[in-house]
Design a protein around this motif. Structure first.
Motif, short mmCIF file in Angstrom:
data_model
loop_
_atom_site.label_atom_id
_atom_site.label_comp_id
_atom_site.label_asym_id
_atom_site.label_seq_id
_atom_site.Cartn_x
_atom_site.Cartn_y
_atom_site.Cartn_z
N LEU A 259 0.81 -1.21 0.00
CA LEU A 259 0.00 0.00 0.00
C LEU A 259 0.85 1.27 0.00
CD1 LEU A 259 -3.08 0.16 -0.04
CD2 LEU A 259 -3.02 0.69 2.40
N TYR A 260 1.98 1.23 0.69
CA TYR A 260 2.79 2.44 0.81
C TYR A 260 3.41 2.88 -0.51
CZ TYR A 260 6.92 -0.60 0.88
OH TYR A 260 7.90 -1.52 0.56
N LYS A 261 3.37 2.02 -1.53
CA LYS A 261 3.92 2.38 -2.84
C LYS A 261 2.98 3.29 -3.64
CE LYS A 261 7.91 0.21 -2.95
NZ LYS A 261 9.19 0.89 -3.23
N PHE A 262 1.71 3.31 -3.27
CA PHE A 262 0.76 4.15 -3.97
C PHE A 262 0.80 5.58 -3.42
CE2 PHE A 262 -0.91 -0.17 -4.36
CZ PHE A 262 -1.16 -0.24 -5.72
N ARG A 263 0.31 6.52 -4.21
CA ARG A 263 0.23 7.91 -3.74
C ARG A 263 -0.71 7.99 -2.54
NH1 ARG A 263 -1.42 9.18 -9.03
NH2 ARG A 263 -3.31 10.04 -8.09
N LYS A 264 -0.49 8.97 -1.69
CA LYS A 264 -1.33 9.11 -0.50
C LYS A 264 -2.76 9.48 -0.85
CE LYS A 264 2.23 9.99 2.95
NZ LYS A 264 2.70 10.88 4.04
N VAL B 128 -5.32 6.15 0.66
CA VAL B 128 -4.12 5.52 1.22
C VAL B 128 -3.57 6.34 2.38
CG1 VAL B 128 -1.71 4.93 0.74
CG2 VAL B 128 -3.49 4.30 -0.89
N GLY B 129 -3.50 7.64 2.19
CA GLY B 129 -2.90 8.50 3.22
C GLY B 129 -3.64 8.48 4.55
N ASP B 130 -4.92 8.12 4.53
CA ASP B 130 -5.69 8.09 5.77
C ASP B 130 -5.36 6.87 6.62
OD1 ASP B 130 -6.92 10.42 4.97
OD2 ASP B 130 -8.70 9.42 4.16
N MET B 131 -4.70 5.86 6.02
CA MET B 131 -4.44 4.62 6.75
C MET B 131 -2.96 4.40 7.05
SD MET B 131 -7.36 3.39 7.25
CE MET B 131 -8.94 4.05 6.74
N LEU B 132 -2.09 5.20 6.48
CA LEU B 132 -0.66 5.01 6.69
C LEU B 132 -0.11 6.00 7.72
CD1 LEU B 132 0.57 4.39 3.03
CD2 LEU B 132 0.08 2.70 4.81
#
Length: 416
Positions: free
Chosen positions: A383-388, A412-416
């Motif tokens: 997941l961290y490879k995708f844009r936030k 993505v940014g809401d979960m990392l």
């Protein structure tokens, strides 16, 4: 031991059946029209995922108990003919049995040996076995139950576990005569360890269709529960697991966007003709087939300017390579309909999109949609490879981070 011709022996159901029968000591002639597939199988190569098939195929080829061919004339020296031809639906969702009828009329009947046992394992609409009996009697002047024996024995196996389940699941044996049940049972008991259950042909036909539609309708209910929970801000995975725990009357499945495959989608169509109340089954089709549109619309509500989408999973089920009736391809069409370019990646299936680079291109996607949650796929596309600002639609909750979202749809940014 018997000579057995298996028609459709190269398929996902036919091959496991052929191998199990050969392992029991019978001589199996596996017939299939696909010449490349026949060459591969005679060379010991299984071209799709089936647990234990490679080893068993190598073993049975070496023993001489099995051989594959395009020549159906082996029927003439066979004691048993097992028919596993596909029975799809047409563009109007009507059952299409032409291939089965043509095979019976033009191939089976000319070669049929008196005294043969015919095992029909293709999924058919109610009454088909009786029609086949009448056609065979008319074409051959043989009498069912006396000069030949016909039994509808539906396949019930789970994809990738066909070898194990062919031998261990109870067999439903639908017949038109008592003698045909006993003949079929004597043969089946040589390789099936479970119960052999006697039914009329029509009862067995309906039992097969009913089993698949029970699952399909139940999955539709789970997906509707997910939609309700999503609107309420409730995690339906958590709710379903809690509702099922220690409560034997509940067996609610978890929701998922890819309720498809070669059986679940079409089998309900075999049941819908000539019944007054088809609403429940029809509604289940609308729910399950509507999941791609529903999910994409939810993504668009978060970001109306979605332009590039990565679809994870092409197969219709986890850790399988079968793409038949997979809703992943419908999702791709939904993306295109909404002006978004969609790319598909699957570790088991080579698609036209598969040349995409995993980590170099992860930042190019506005959204990633998990259609088939193959084992380890989250490690292939972390997941961290995708844009936030990339939106994830992971109804299965394959990603550990997805468990933090009630619906499985999030940035993505809401979960990392």
């Amino acid at each position: 031991m018997k000579n057995v011709t298996v028609i459709g022996a190269g398929g996902h159901v036919g091959l496991p059946f052929s191998l199990v029968v050969a392992k029991a000591g019978h001589k199996v002639y596996g017939v299939d029209l696909n010449e490349e597939l026949i060459l591969a199988l005679n060379g010991g190569h299984v071209p799709y995922v089936e647990h234990g098939a490679e080893e068993l195929l190598t073993e049975q080829l070496a023993s001489g108990n099995i051989e594959f061919t395009t020549n159906a004339s082996y029927i003439s020296k066979s004691d048993v003919v097992a028919i596993m031809l596909g029975t799809p639906v047409d563009e109007e969702n009507n059952p299409r049995l032409d291939d089965l009828y043509n095979f019976v009329d033009h191939t089976l009947c000319p070669y049929l040996k008196e005294g043969s046992i015919i095992i029909l394992r293709s999924t058919v609409s109610p009454g088909t076995t009786e029609i086949l009996r009448d056609r065979i009697e008319f074409k051959t002047n043989l009498k069912e139950g006396t000069n030949f024996h016909l039994a509808f024995v539906p396949e019930r196996v789970l994809q990738t576990k066909g070898i194990e389940e062919t031998a261990n699941l109870p067999a439903l044996v639908g017949v038109c005569s008592v003698m045909s049940y006993h003949k079929a049972k004597d043969f089946l008991q040589t390789f099936i360890k479970a119960e052999i259950i006697s039914l009329t042909a029509r009862e067995a036909e309906i039992a097969k269709l009913m089993t698949n539609m029970y699952r399909y309708v139940t999955f539709a209910l789970a997906n509707e529960f997910w939609m309700i929970g999503e609107k309420q801000g409730v995690d339906m995975h958590h709710v379903i697991e809690a509702a099922n725990f220690g409560y034997e009357r509940n067996a609610i499945p978890l929701p998922g966007p890819n309720v498809g495959g070669p059986c679940l989608f079409k089998d309900g169509r075999f049941l819908l003709s000539d019944i007054p109340f088809a609403d429940l089954i029809q509604t289940s089709f609308h729910i399950n087939e509507g999941m791609p549109d529903y999910i994409f619309n939810r993504i668009k509500e978060i970001n109306p300017k979605i332009k590039t989408v990565l679809i994870l999973g092409a197969a219709f089920k986890k850790d399988c390579d079968d793409t038949r009736n997979s809703l992943s391809f419908k999702m791709k069409k939904v993306c295109k309909k909404n002006g978004a370019a969609a790319y598909m990646w699957d570790p088991y299936v080579r698609t036209s999109d598969q040349d995409i680079k995993r980590f170099d291109t992860a930042t190019e996607y506005d959204a990633v949609i998990v259609m088939t949650p193959h084992s380890g796929m989250d490690a292939s596309w972390p997941l961290y490879k995708f844009r936030k600002d990339c939106i994830v639609a992971d109804i299965w909750k394959m990603y550990p981070e997805s468990k933090l979202s009630s619906s499985g749809i999030y940035r993505v940014g809401d979960m990392l």
